[in-house]
Design an enzyme around this catalytic site. Sequence first.
Site, PDB file in Angstrom:
ATOM      1  N   ARG A 102       2.142  12.239  -4.975  1.00 44.80           N
ATOM      2  CA  ARG A 102       3.305  12.890  -5.570  1.00 44.80           C
ATOM      3  C   ARG A 102       3.502  12.343  -6.972  1.00 44.80           C
ATOM      4  NH1 ARG A 102       9.525  12.873  -3.608  1.00 44.80           N
ATOM      5  NH2 ARG A 102       9.500  10.783  -4.440  1.00 44.80           N
ATOM      6  N   THR A 106       7.897  14.622 -11.522  1.00 37.80           N
ATOM      7  CA  THR A 106       8.180  16.019 -11.142  1.00 37.80           C
ATOM      8  C   THR A 106       8.350  16.193  -9.637  1.00 37.80           C
ATOM      9  OG1 THR A 106       5.845  16.511 -10.854  1.00 37.80           O
ATOM     10  CG2 THR A 106       6.749  16.839 -13.066  1.00 37.80           C
ATOM     11  N   ASP A 197       9.403   3.313  -0.815  1.00 35.60           N
ATOM     12  CA  ASP A 197       8.138   4.048  -0.894  1.00 35.60           C
ATOM     13  C   ASP A 197       7.263   3.617   0.287  1.00 35.60           C
ATOM     14  OD1 ASP A 197       6.062   5.193  -3.462  1.00 35.60           O
ATOM     15  OD2 ASP A 197       5.305   4.496  -1.535  1.00 35.60           O
ATOM     16  N   ASP A 200       3.762   2.160  -0.519  1.00 35.06           N
ATOM     17  CA  ASP A 200       3.855   0.812  -1.096  1.00 35.06           C
ATOM     18  C   ASP A 200       4.255  -0.212  -0.040  1.00 35.06           C
ATOM     19  OD1 ASP A 200       3.114   1.566  -3.626  1.00 35.06           O
ATOM     20  OD2 ASP A 200       5.166   1.725  -4.398  1.00 35.06           O
TER      21      ASP A 200
HETATM   22  C1  PRP Z   1       4.927  10.001  -0.199  1.00 35.78           C
HETATM   23  C2  PRP Z   1       5.003  10.283   1.290  1.00 35.78           C
HETATM   24  C3  PRP Z   1       4.796  11.755   1.357  1.00 35.78           C
HETATM   25  C4  PRP Z   1       5.449  12.240   0.088  1.00 35.78           C
HETATM   26  C5  PRP Z   1       6.795  12.798   0.422  1.00 35.78           C
HETATM   27  O1  PRP Z   1       3.589   9.913  -0.581  1.00 35.78           O
HETATM   28  O2  PRP Z   1       4.072   9.561   2.051  1.00 35.78           O
HETATM   29  O3  PRP Z   1       3.439  12.157   1.385  1.00 35.78           O
HETATM   30  O4  PRP Z   1       5.595  11.098  -0.777  1.00 35.78           O
HETATM   31  O5  PRP Z   1       7.417  13.337  -0.680  1.00 35.78           O
HETATM   32  P1  PRP Z   1       7.690  14.893  -0.835  1.00 35.78           P
HETATM   33  O6  PRP Z   1       8.257  15.358   0.472  1.00 35.78           O
HETATM   34  O7  PRP Z   1       8.668  14.957  -1.957  1.00 35.78           O
HETATM   35  O8  PRP Z   1       6.396  15.572  -1.161  1.00 35.78           O
HETATM   36  P2  PRP Z   1       3.109   9.567  -2.056  1.00 35.78           P
HETATM   37  O9  PRP Z   1       2.794  10.824  -2.800  1.00 35.78           O
HETATM   38  O10 PRP Z   1       4.056   8.622  -2.715  1.00 35.78           O
HETATM   39  O11 PRP Z   1       1.693   8.867  -1.813  1.00 35.78           O
HETATM   40  P3  PRP Z   1       1.309   7.560  -0.977  1.00 35.78           P
HETATM   41  O12 PRP Z   1       1.286   7.952   0.466  1.00 35.78           O
HETATM   42  O13 PRP Z   1      -0.042   7.225  -1.500  1.00 35.78           O
HETATM   43  O14 PRP Z   1       2.312   6.480  -1.276  1.00 35.78           O
HETATM   44  N1  URA Z   2       8.132   9.058  -0.615  1.00 41.60           N
HETATM   45  C1  URA Z   2       8.506   7.908  -0.030  1.00 41.60           C
HETATM   46  O1  URA Z   2       7.663   7.116   0.415  1.00 41.60           O
HETATM   47  N2  URA Z   2       9.812   7.656   0.057  1.00 41.60           N
HETATM   48  C2  URA Z   2      10.753   8.496  -0.362  1.00 41.60           C
HETATM   49  O2  URA Z   2      11.941   8.210  -0.214  1.00 41.60           O
HETATM   50  C3  URA Z   2      10.334   9.700  -0.976  1.00 41.60           C
HETATM   51  C4  URA Z   2       9.008   9.962  -1.082  1.00 41.60           C
END
Ligand code: PRP
Ligand code: URA
Length: 207
Positions: A102, A106, A197, A200
């Site tokens: 993500r 944006t 997150d 993370d």
């Molecule tokens: C996070 C989470 C989802 C997404 C949710 O992943 O694990 O996939 O954000 O957000 P949304 O509903 O607004 O799309 P991220 O893109 O941060 O990647 P990661 O799993 O590598 O931390």
């Molecule tokens: N992705 C996450 O991991 N946490 C949030 O709160 C939103 C997006």
Amino acid sequence: MYKESTNVVVKHLVNRLRDVRTASSEFRATIEEISRIIASEALSDFPTISQNITTWQGSLDVDVIEVQKLVLVPILRAGEPMLTGILKTLPYARSGFLAMKRDEETAKSRLFYENIPNLDGKTVLLLDPMVATGGSLIDSIDYLKNNGAKKIISLNVLGSPFGVKRVQEAHPDVDIYIAQIDERLDENNYIRPGLGDAGDRAFNTAN
Ligand code: PRP
Ligand code: URA
């Protein structure tokens, strides 16, 4: 439809995830445990087949989950501990992978890796702990439908009311099993109170 868990054990485990003292190894283990519980709720009426096994008293026909009909698909990174947990229950299930990131400005997600087995006639258990804006989930479901998935069940840990509604409106045929729907999506597109997150937290990359 969506079903938020009413299981107090699930709520207890979700609250452990919120605690900043929960370090990444425990965080992943807790996600695994929650995932196994919500997967068993989601699969409670999944088709079974008869299989002959040898027991201590000889041959017996038993009903087993038709794992050949199932494909587990985590959205990486944060979906990985969900896959690990469910594979402990269903070690012979097939898995495929979607990796999405993500854009934190944006909130739009970008698919940057996929490796999905044949989905014809299969039910996909789509695994992502977080449903914030719902964008990652909507795009993943689009992708899986375009690749032939017969049915998609989404397993999630935390969602915002906005994100869950958006996914339902975009894909009303997808069943969502979620541990907890929190109060709101904040101005930075984070779930509140949430857990931060998830990627993370799981992989120790916050700082
Ligand atoms: C996070 C989470 C989802 C997404 C949710 O992943 O694990 O996939 O954000 O957000 P949304 O509903 O607004 O799309 P991220 O893109 O941060 O990647 P990661 O799993 O590598 O931390
Ligand atoms: N992705 C996450 O991991 N946490 C949030 O709160 C939103 C997006």
